[in-house]
Scaffold this active site. Sequence first.
Site, PDB file in Angstrom:
ATOM      1  N   LYS A   1       0.815  -1.215   0.000  1.00  0.00           N
ATOM      2  CA  LYS A   1       0.000   0.000   0.000  1.00  0.00           C
ATOM      3  C   LYS A   1       0.842   1.256   0.000  1.00  0.00           C
ATOM      4  O   LYS A   1       0.468   2.272  -0.569  1.00  0.00           O
ATOM      5  CB  LYS A   1      -0.931   0.007   1.212  1.00  0.00           C
ATOM      6  CG  LYS A   1      -2.001  -1.041   1.126  1.00  0.00           C
ATOM      7  CD  LYS A   1      -3.261  -0.596   1.838  1.00  0.00           C
ATOM      8  CE  LYS A   1      -4.333  -1.639   1.699  1.00  0.00           C
ATOM      9  NZ  LYS A   1      -4.218  -2.710   2.681  1.00  0.00           N
TER      10      LYS A   1
ATOM     11  N   ARG B   1      -6.804  -8.273  -9.341  1.00  0.00           N
ATOM     12  CA  ARG B   1      -7.473  -9.556  -9.573  1.00  0.00           C
ATOM     13  C   ARG B   1      -8.911  -9.277  -9.960  1.00  0.00           C
ATOM     14  O   ARG B   1      -9.355  -8.142  -9.934  1.00  0.00           O
ATOM     15  CB  ARG B   1      -7.473 -10.373  -8.284  1.00  0.00           C
ATOM     16  CG  ARG B   1      -8.052  -9.558  -7.129  1.00  0.00           C
ATOM     17  CD  ARG B   1      -8.297 -10.347  -5.887  1.00  0.00           C
ATOM     18  NE  ARG B   1      -8.383  -9.517  -4.712  1.00  0.00           N
ATOM     19  CZ  ARG B   1      -9.458  -8.856  -4.296  1.00  0.00           C
ATOM     20  NH1 ARG B   1     -10.569  -8.911  -5.000  1.00  0.00           N
ATOM     21  NH2 ARG B   1      -9.446  -8.122  -3.204  1.00  0.00           N
TER      22      ARG B   1
END
Lengths: 171, 506
Positions: free
Chosen positions: B116, B291
């Site tokens: 992140k 994804r």
Amino acid sequence: MKYFVSVNGREHAVELVERLGQLVVAVDGKTLDLSYEEVDDLGQVIVMRDGKSYGLSIEGDAARVQVTLAGHLYDIALEDERERAAHAADRAQGKGGGVLTAVMPGVVVEVLVAPGARVTKGEPILILSAMKMQNEIGAPADGIVKEVLVASGQAVAAGAKLVVLTPAEGG
Amino acid sequence: MFQRILIANRGEIALRVIRTAREMGIECVAVYSDFDKKALHVRMAHVAVPLGGNLPSESYLVAEKVIAAAKQTGAQAIHPGYGFLSENARFARAVTEAGLVWIGPPPEAIEAMGDKIKSRRRMKDAGVPVVPGLVDPVEDARAALAAAETIGYPIALKAAAGGGGKGIRIVRDAAGMEGAFRTASGEARSSFGDGRLYLERYLDRPRHIEVQLLFDRHGHGVHFGVRECSIQRRHQKLLEECPSVVIDDATREAMGAVALRAGAAVGYQNAGTVEFLWSNGKFYFLEMNTRLQVEHPVTEMVTGVDLVREQLRVAAGEPLGYEQGAIRWTGWAIEVRLNAEDPINKFLPSTGTIHNLRMPGGPWVRLDLGLYRNMEVGVNYDPMLAKVIVWGADRAQAIQRMRRALQELNVGGVRTSAPAALAVLEDERFQQGDFDTHFLEKLDLSRARGDLDELVAAAAAIYRHRIARQRALETSSSERAAWLARSRSALSNHVAGAARREGGGA
């Protein structure tokens, strides 16, 4: 037979009387025009009331039942008169303290208290990991930790005893 | 195009991929843990390979076993689904090195977006707006307290590595920091092996808006518009919709362009989602999910595009073959996740064996599920059992349709999140589009309608009465059996004694 039925926390008194093979049902003193028929042995039930039919799904045991009706879940606790008296006596004697049990199966990540520790209501007592989430389990009431029955890393089933608390002295 | 692919997942997403692959004439290889030997994905695949073990860490998460299964069955490519190994760059690399095709983004893109902190830095550089916060993660609560002073409360704590709501906590003031840091860091360490957390400002009345992207392997990408996923609890989404009441066409195109820029900055390929927080007309980059996402069906319903088919096509090297202008949005779609959890009891996990199952049907209702009767729901796997997706001509119709579908639904054996979703759909504020990411947390779920209380209370009492009567009958029948057994044994003793006497006499 009289039952005290708590529906999502709202209490109702239900009286069932068998008369000529028919069940006469009264809720909160009012007799209902109601019939009950099982569709299968899995808990699908048809209840007719005042000429209207409702499809319910019921599961559970004697003390705890869940009813699903049109997608809504009703969480129900049941007591008969004898159980109600016994529970009332328990509550009168208990005065806080008691045994902290696991509300779900999981793994104890960390125990945050030691025997002898004084805890206040809501204070984190241990961390339980279930379904990949960690949950802080708080003290149900003010008290003193009498016994810790689990260790970190230990897997516990739902309902397993975790920690025993005694009521806080003079509190 | 591939002739045979392996799906490195279980549950509804494995089925989702199998269904499209079958439609395309591609054979599917399923893998499974011992726990899942009877699971639907095992039964619906062309071939299924046991991985052994019961826990995910002994089965679905063991890269070598999954790759060996693909080699052994002659699969040409691996679809990872979501969760498990789907955002594991090392696995993606190992798949490619084994001579197989990875149906997903390049490992470098997974790495760039997986951390992140690195991804925020990278996005800032690419001109993508981000939420005010720390650039570097902190290791302990003391450092977090110091950092919080400069960022300003409320603060969101997030795992440096990870996602899916694990290792995330909101801290309202300095007093709450230590406890929150401890549990979040513990979760992050056990889930991702990295207990570091990073801090950022928690936005006022934020809404979770995300953009679906698709890139081919030739540098060409399009966006499929937005989804709104503001109905969530502890960052676990419950209900998603496409599009969103707060995003008009111009904002959608602006967000789409920013999302495409974010994807292009990391050399993205295949399907991915850029998540934004939207607050007071401004949007900030949150993270990119590298994804296919759980909630992808709502986009499919509104655009008419099968995203799994597109994933397979671009993974096989085909060009997209269309431009942004070809994407059209028609009507409204809503998805509800059925998680094994108890909405009345703080959403605690619920376990048991599924029975008394009735799934909804009818017009414009889609079910993506891995659920079946006698399925055992334990604590070692993701609690999501199924998704109900509906389409409507507009939002009001979609809401009506989902309410109808959830009223048809019944899942016995475990409690599910469905009643919570129904309560959301019945709430006037939700219907008017007036909600944010805290909506579900504040919703009183015990407030089920009271007008049927009498009926329900009576039914429960009768149910108990019948159980008691049945038990009484069982007791008397067992007493009768015991009496019969006693008298039989007395009789046989008597007969045996008589025989002995006779024998003795002879």
